[in-house]
Design a protein around this motif. Sequence first.
Motif, short mmCIF file in Angstrom:
data_model
loop_
_atom_site.label_atom_id
_atom_site.label_comp_id
_atom_site.label_asym_id
_atom_site.label_seq_id
_atom_site.Cartn_x
_atom_site.Cartn_y
_atom_site.Cartn_z
N ILE A 1 41.44 22.97 69.81
CA ILE A 1 40.90 24.32 69.93
C ILE A 1 40.40 24.73 68.54
CG2 ILE A 1 41.39 26.71 70.54
CD1 ILE A 1 43.66 25.66 72.32
N LEU A 2 39.08 24.93 68.42
CA LEU A 2 38.45 25.09 67.10
C LEU A 2 37.56 26.32 67.09
CD1 LEU A 2 37.13 21.40 66.90
CD2 LEU A 2 39.43 22.20 66.29
N ASN A 3 37.53 27.04 65.98
CA ASN A 3 36.51 28.07 65.89
C ASN A 3 35.16 27.41 65.59
OD1 ASN A 3 36.74 27.57 63.09
ND2 ASN A 3 36.67 29.74 62.54
N TYR A 4 34.09 28.19 65.72
CA TYR A 4 32.74 27.61 65.71
C TYR A 4 32.47 26.77 64.47
CZ TYR A 4 27.69 27.25 65.58
OH TYR A 4 26.41 26.75 65.50
N GLU A 5 32.75 27.34 63.29
CA GLU A 5 32.40 26.65 62.05
C GLU A 5 33.16 25.33 61.90
OE1 GLU A 5 31.09 30.71 61.95
OE2 GLU A 5 33.03 29.85 62.45
N LEU A 6 34.46 25.34 62.21
CA LEU A 6 35.22 24.10 62.10
C LEU A 6 34.91 23.14 63.23
CD1 LEU A 6 38.69 25.11 60.62
CD2 LEU A 6 36.88 23.76 59.58
N MET A 7 34.50 23.67 64.38
CA MET A 7 34.03 22.78 65.45
C MET A 7 32.86 21.94 64.97
SD MET A 7 31.35 22.48 67.90
CE MET A 7 30.73 24.13 68.21
N MET A 8 31.91 22.60 64.27
CA MET A 8 30.75 21.87 63.77
C MET A 8 31.14 20.85 62.70
SD MET A 8 28.17 22.79 65.48
CE MET A 8 26.88 22.11 64.44
N SER A 9 31.96 21.26 61.75
CA SER A 9 32.30 20.34 60.66
C SER A 9 33.22 19.21 61.13
CB SER A 9 32.94 21.11 59.50
OG SER A 9 34.15 21.71 59.90
N ILE A 10 34.14 19.50 62.04
CA ILE A 10 35.05 18.45 62.53
C ILE A 10 34.28 17.44 63.38
CG2 ILE A 10 36.97 18.03 64.14
CD1 ILE A 10 38.32 20.51 62.94
N ARG A 11 33.32 17.90 64.15
CA ARG A 11 32.49 16.94 64.91
C ARG A 11 31.79 15.97 63.97
NH1 ARG A 11 28.69 17.48 67.70
NH2 ARG A 11 29.09 16.66 69.79
N LYS A 12 31.33 16.47 62.83
CA LYS A 12 30.67 15.58 61.86
C LYS A 12 31.68 14.61 61.26
CE LYS A 12 27.21 19.06 60.79
NZ LYS A 12 26.81 20.14 59.86
N VAL A 13 32.90 15.11 60.97
CA VAL A 13 33.96 14.23 60.46
C VAL A 13 34.23 13.10 61.45
CG1 VAL A 13 36.44 14.11 59.96
CG2 VAL A 13 35.05 15.97 59.01
N LEU A 14 34.13 13.43 62.75
CA LEU A 14 34.40 12.44 63.79
C LEU A 14 33.20 11.54 64.08
CD1 LEU A 14 36.38 14.71 66.28
CD2 LEU A 14 37.31 13.08 64.63
N GLY A 15 32.09 11.78 63.40
CA GLY A 15 30.93 10.90 63.57
C GLY A 15 29.88 11.43 64.52
#
Length: 427
Positions: A404-418
């Motif tokens: 469960i992620l807020n918008y900004e971390l959703m975007m950055s974590i998706r990038k971390v995950l590739g």
Amino acid sequence: MGARTAAAVLIGRAVRVAARLRGGGSAIPGATALKVDPGFLARTISAIPDGVVAVSGSNGKSTTTNMLAAIVRAHGLKVFTNPSGGNLPQGIASALLADVSVSGRLDADIAVLEVDEGYGPRLAGLLKPRTVLLLNIQIDQLNRYHEPDRVATMLATVAASATDGLILNREDNFLVDIDERIPAREGRRVSWFGGAPALVEAAGHGVATADRFDSPSTSKERPASVEVVALDGVHATLALGDTQVVVRLPARGMHYALDAAAAAATAKSVLGDRFQPELVALALDALETVYGRGEMLEIDGEQVEIIMMKNPASLQLNLDALDATPEQVFLAVDEGTPDPSWIYDIDFSRLDHVDGITGSKAWQFAVRFGYLGMPVGEVDLDVRRAVKRFLALPPPSTGHKVMILNYELMMSIRKVLGFKELEGGGA
């Protein structure tokens, strides 16, 4: 003007390539293009033959825009749309750069555009929409909007800009009668979408619309052009007049079903006699989920569900829609949620623990869970390390991991995950 437009497109595209290589900055190309040619957006959009459909509201804009574009495409029209998140002028301009010619021509029959509610009045002036769809008014970004009444005022301006069609949420007491609170316009058709009363009442916390206290005329019957009449997991039954269709939703929950009803009602309004109910099911059954909105990612062979929380309503509705208490759950919240004090109004009873929390607001959530007596595994402000540790947990015995992620971390974590797709991007 032609030379300026060509320069805007070429420079914007060059910036876009650089941004994609960096894996971020999706609004920067559009902002650059608009600096070179301030009239680029309005001029290009105004040339689209069937005009603009503007989609706005507190929650559900990205999902509903995606659904509506798919339904209209299924009817054979070429659609220009702005991918999730690109709902400000620079974001829409960035999306244009993917498809527009150097001379500024766009090969599209119609534009279906998500519009930020705060920028709505300005964008309505730029885009001059023929049709406006308003989804809901919910408690959202109090630091930015302060009160739902302010959002209602902004959306009334957007509603008033519609020349051909205005589609409203019958279940939202701020929106249900907004047609009576804006200047009348000859030729503008007003229609509604909604849910069967039993379904709305059965929702754990209703449909999370904000309370309006000035005696709204919600008791007045508003016939729904499209109504959700049944809900079973990720499948909803929509009644479109005398026809019923079963559609697949991107994720569980009455809020997603209402998004589907909104998209179908808007397509019905826009297409008129060309509208075919069976194409609604065909389009939505084949639709890819907008990322972060109930998205399921495969990471190292394991399924991980990504749930985005933007505000109290989106968090509560997504918690209510969980199939069961997750065996493994992770939270990430940063400064994109500047004041998370609203978490004290959230019913967290669908969770019995949290395995990890990260982000600059992690301790605020940890304190809340402490007051609830809910166990928290680890609080780690290092986002990459926290994500890596959560994903390293053995697979759950039932279900899948939930983030469960807020918008900004959703975007950055998706990038971390590739997963480095850009919002406002395209081919």
